[in-house]
Design a protein around this motif. Structure first.
Motif, PDB file in Angstrom:
ATOM      1  N   THR A 179      37.671 -31.058  -6.413  1.00  0.00           N
ATOM      2  CA  THR A 179      37.351 -31.836  -7.613  1.00  0.00           C
ATOM      3  C   THR A 179      35.907 -31.574  -8.048  1.00  0.00           C
ATOM      4  N   GLU A 180      35.012 -31.549  -7.083  1.00  0.00           N
ATOM      5  CA  GLU A 180      33.605 -31.283  -7.389  1.00  0.00           C
ATOM      6  C   GLU A 180      33.447 -29.896  -8.010  1.00  0.00           C
ATOM      7  N   LEU A 181      34.143 -28.914  -7.476  1.00  0.00           N
ATOM      8  CA  LEU A 181      34.081 -27.553  -8.016  1.00  0.00           C
ATOM      9  C   LEU A 181      34.539 -27.516  -9.473  1.00  0.00           C
ATOM     10  N   LEU A 182      35.602 -28.223  -9.775  1.00  0.00           N
ATOM     11  CA  LEU A 182      36.099 -28.258 -11.156  1.00  0.00           C
ATOM     12  C   LEU A 182      35.095 -28.913 -12.097  1.00  0.00           C
ATOM     13  N   LEU A 183      34.463 -29.982 -11.652  1.00  0.00           N
ATOM     14  CA  LEU A 183      33.453 -30.647 -12.476  1.00  0.00           C
ATOM     15  C   LEU A 183      32.259 -29.727 -12.737  1.00  0.00           C
ATOM     16  N   TYR A 184      31.790 -29.062 -11.694  1.00  0.00           N
ATOM     17  CA  TYR A 184      30.664 -28.134 -11.873  1.00  0.00           C
ATOM     18  C   TYR A 184      31.016 -27.029 -12.865  1.00  0.00           C
ATOM     19  N   ASN A 185      32.204 -26.487 -12.751  1.00  0.00           N
ATOM     20  CA  ASN A 185      32.586 -25.404 -13.657  1.00  0.00           C
ATOM     21  C   ASN A 185      32.761 -25.884 -15.089  1.00  0.00           C
ATOM     22  N   ALA A 186      33.250 -27.111 -15.267  1.00  0.00           N
ATOM     23  CA  ALA A 186      33.353 -27.654 -16.625  1.00  0.00           C
ATOM     24  C   ALA A 186      31.972 -27.799 -17.250  1.00  0.00           C
ATOM     25  N   ALA A 187      31.026 -28.335 -16.492  1.00  0.00           N
ATOM     26  CA  ALA A 187      29.654 -28.483 -17.001  1.00  0.00           C
ATOM     27  C   ALA A 187      29.035 -27.124 -17.283  1.00  0.00           C
ATOM     28  N   ARG A 188      29.200 -26.202 -16.355  1.00  0.00           N
ATOM     29  CA  ARG A 188      28.601 -24.869 -16.493  1.00  0.00           C
ATOM     30  C   ARG A 188      29.164 -24.138 -17.707  1.00  0.00           C
ATOM     31  N   ARG A 189      30.466 -24.227 -17.907  1.00  0.00           N
ATOM     32  CA  ARG A 189      31.089 -23.537 -19.036  1.00  0.00           C
ATOM     33  C   ARG A 189      30.586 -24.087 -20.369  1.00  0.00           C
ATOM     34  N   ASP A 190      30.455 -25.411 -20.455  1.00  0.00           N
ATOM     35  CA  ASP A 190      29.977 -26.008 -21.694  1.00  0.00           C
ATOM     36  C   ASP A 190      28.561 -25.538 -22.009  1.00  0.00           C
ATOM     37  N   ASN A 191      27.689 -25.540 -21.012  1.00  0.00           N
ATOM     38  CA  ASN A 191      26.310 -25.095 -21.200  1.00  0.00           C
ATOM     39  C   ASN A 191      26.269 -23.608 -21.573  1.00  0.00           C
ATOM     40  N   LEU A 192      27.110 -22.808 -20.924  1.00  0.00           N
ATOM     41  CA  LEU A 192      27.154 -21.376 -21.212  1.00  0.00           C
ATOM     42  C   LEU A 192      27.555 -21.126 -22.666  1.00  0.00           C
ATOM     43  N   GLU A 193      28.628 -21.782 -23.108  1.00  0.00           N
ATOM     44  CA  GLU A 193      29.128 -21.567 -24.463  1.00  0.00           C
ATOM     45  C   GLU A 193      28.168 -22.080 -25.524  1.00  0.00           C
ATOM     46  N   ARG A 194      27.644 -23.267 -25.313  1.00  0.00           N
ATOM     47  CA  ARG A 194      26.875 -23.934 -26.369  1.00  0.00           C
ATOM     48  C   ARG A 194      25.413 -23.527 -26.428  1.00  0.00           C
ATOM     49  N   ARG A 195      24.845 -23.122 -25.289  1.00  0.00           N
ATOM     50  CA  ARG A 195      23.407 -22.854 -25.301  1.00  0.00           C
ATOM     51  C   ARG A 195      23.022 -21.478 -24.764  1.00  0.00           C
ATOM     52  N   ILE A 196      23.548 -21.107 -23.594  1.00  0.00           N
ATOM     53  CA  ILE A 196      23.043 -19.908 -22.931  1.00  0.00           C
ATOM     54  C   ILE A 196      23.481 -18.634 -23.653  1.00  0.00           C
ATOM     55  N   GLU A 197      24.761 -18.474 -23.910  1.00  0.00           N
ATOM     56  CA  GLU A 197      25.217 -17.252 -24.589  1.00  0.00           C
ATOM     57  C   GLU A 197      24.588 -17.077 -25.969  1.00  0.00           C
ATOM     58  N   PRO A 198      24.499 -18.143 -26.797  1.00  0.00           N
ATOM     59  CA  PRO A 198      23.820 -17.963 -28.083  1.00  0.00           C
ATOM     60  C   PRO A 198      22.349 -17.558 -27.928  1.00  0.00           C
ATOM     61  N   GLU A 221      25.542 -32.610 -19.522  1.00  0.00           N
ATOM     62  CA  GLU A 221      24.704 -33.711 -19.033  1.00  0.00           C
ATOM     63  C   GLU A 221      25.553 -34.935 -18.700  1.00  0.00           C
ATOM     64  N   ALA A 222      26.605 -35.175 -19.478  1.00  0.00           N
ATOM     65  CA  ALA A 222      27.496 -36.301 -19.181  1.00  0.00           C
ATOM     66  C   ALA A 222      28.198 -36.090 -17.840  1.00  0.00           C
ATOM     67  N   ILE A 223      28.585 -34.855 -17.557  1.00  0.00           N
ATOM     68  CA  ILE A 223      29.229 -34.547 -16.277  1.00  0.00           C
ATOM     69  C   ILE A 223      28.218 -34.619 -15.135  1.00  0.00           C
ATOM     70  N   ARG A 224      26.967 -34.271 -15.403  1.00  0.00           N
ATOM     71  CA  ARG A 224      25.923 -34.268 -14.367  1.00  0.00           C
ATOM     72  C   ARG A 224      25.851 -35.605 -13.633  1.00  0.00           C
ATOM     73  N   ALA A 225      25.879 -36.690 -14.396  1.00  0.00           N
ATOM     74  CA  ALA A 225      25.761 -38.014 -13.769  1.00  0.00           C
ATOM     75  C   ALA A 225      26.882 -38.243 -12.757  1.00  0.00           C
ATOM     76  N   LEU A 226      28.058 -37.717 -13.019  1.00  0.00           N
ATOM     77  CA  LEU A 226      29.173 -37.859 -12.091  1.00  0.00           C
ATOM     78  C   LEU A 226      28.932 -37.090 -10.795  1.00  0.00           C
ATOM     79  N   LEU A 227      28.150 -36.019 -10.884  1.00  0.00           N
ATOM     80  CA  LEU A 227      27.960 -35.128  -9.740  1.00  0.00           C
ATOM     81  C   LEU A 227      26.759 -35.470  -8.872  1.00  0.00           C
ATOM     82  N   VAL A 228      25.679 -35.948  -9.463  1.00  0.00           N
ATOM     83  CA  VAL A 228      24.438 -36.090  -8.685  1.00  0.00           C
ATOM     84  C   VAL A 228      24.096 -37.526  -8.330  1.00  0.00           C
TER      85      VAL A 228
END
Length: 198
Positions: A62-81, A44-51
């Motif tokens: 740069t935008e691609l890297l930001l999206y992947n950082a946000a996506r990876r965090d969400n995947l690890e912390r919420r989606i996979e569990p 969510e912190a990265i989201r504000a930078l993107l939208v």
């Protein structure tokens, strides 16, 4: 099951993600609702930078890297569990948005796919693309309150190109991507989505 909803800005995909999650919960499933970019506190912190802000504030890489950082965090912390616990996951956007938007803005689709394979490694089981007239969607998107209008600022031609990108995506991933006619009231569109559930 991991389900994503996609579409051009203002197409109603967020509404449909909400209605689909409600439907699955009514059937007795435990559902994790999430969005992309976002979903976890770091994402969510990265989201504000993107939208928010100037549409040209980031280069495509740069935008691609930001999206992947946000996506990876969400995947690890919420989606996979959640998936490991047997829950359903409904997300408002996933990597397909990056595939379409990055390619539309001069990015490299091969780089998007390589990052997806290297950093994320997970596609949804099923993706619904809510398709609708780009001019109508743009009016809806610009009428929403708030500052998250970075992509709407790019105009109707951009929306039309993104719509074409989603049609191409459905051809690239025919086993996973379903196009849903979004030119109707939300409940009618929701019924169309539900009819395509396995």
């Amino acid at each position: 099951m991991f389900i994503s909803l996609e579409g051009i800005d203002g197409s109603g995909k967020s509404t449909q993600a909400h209605l689909l999650a409600d439907h699955l919960e009514a059937l007795g499933h435990t559902v994790l609702r999430t969005r992309e970019p976002g979903g976890s506190s770091g994402a969510e912190a990265i989201r504000a930078l993107l939208v928010e802000g100037d549409p040209g504030r980031w280069s495509p890489v740069t935008e691609l890297l930001l999206y992947n950082a946000a996506r990876r965090d969400n995947l690890e912390r919420r989606i996979e569990p959640a998936l490991a616990a047997g829950q359903w996951v409904v997300t408002d956007r996933w990597t397909d948005s990056t595939r379409v938007y990055q390619s539309t803005r001069g990015g490299d689709r091969a780089m998007v796919d390589a990052m997806q394979n290297l950093v994320i490694g997970r596609e949804p089981d099923l993706t619904f693309v809510i398709d609708m007239d780009p001019d109508t969607a743009l009016r809806r998107g610009l009428a929403r309150p708030g500052a998250e209008d970075r992509f709407e600022q790019l105009g109707a031609d951009f929306q039309r190109t993104v719509r074409d990108g989603y049609a191409a995506l459905a051809r690239d991933f025919p086993d996973r991507v379903r196009i849903v006619d979004g030119d109707a009231d939300p409940e009618t569109v929701a019924a169309r989505v539900r009819a395509l559930l396995p």
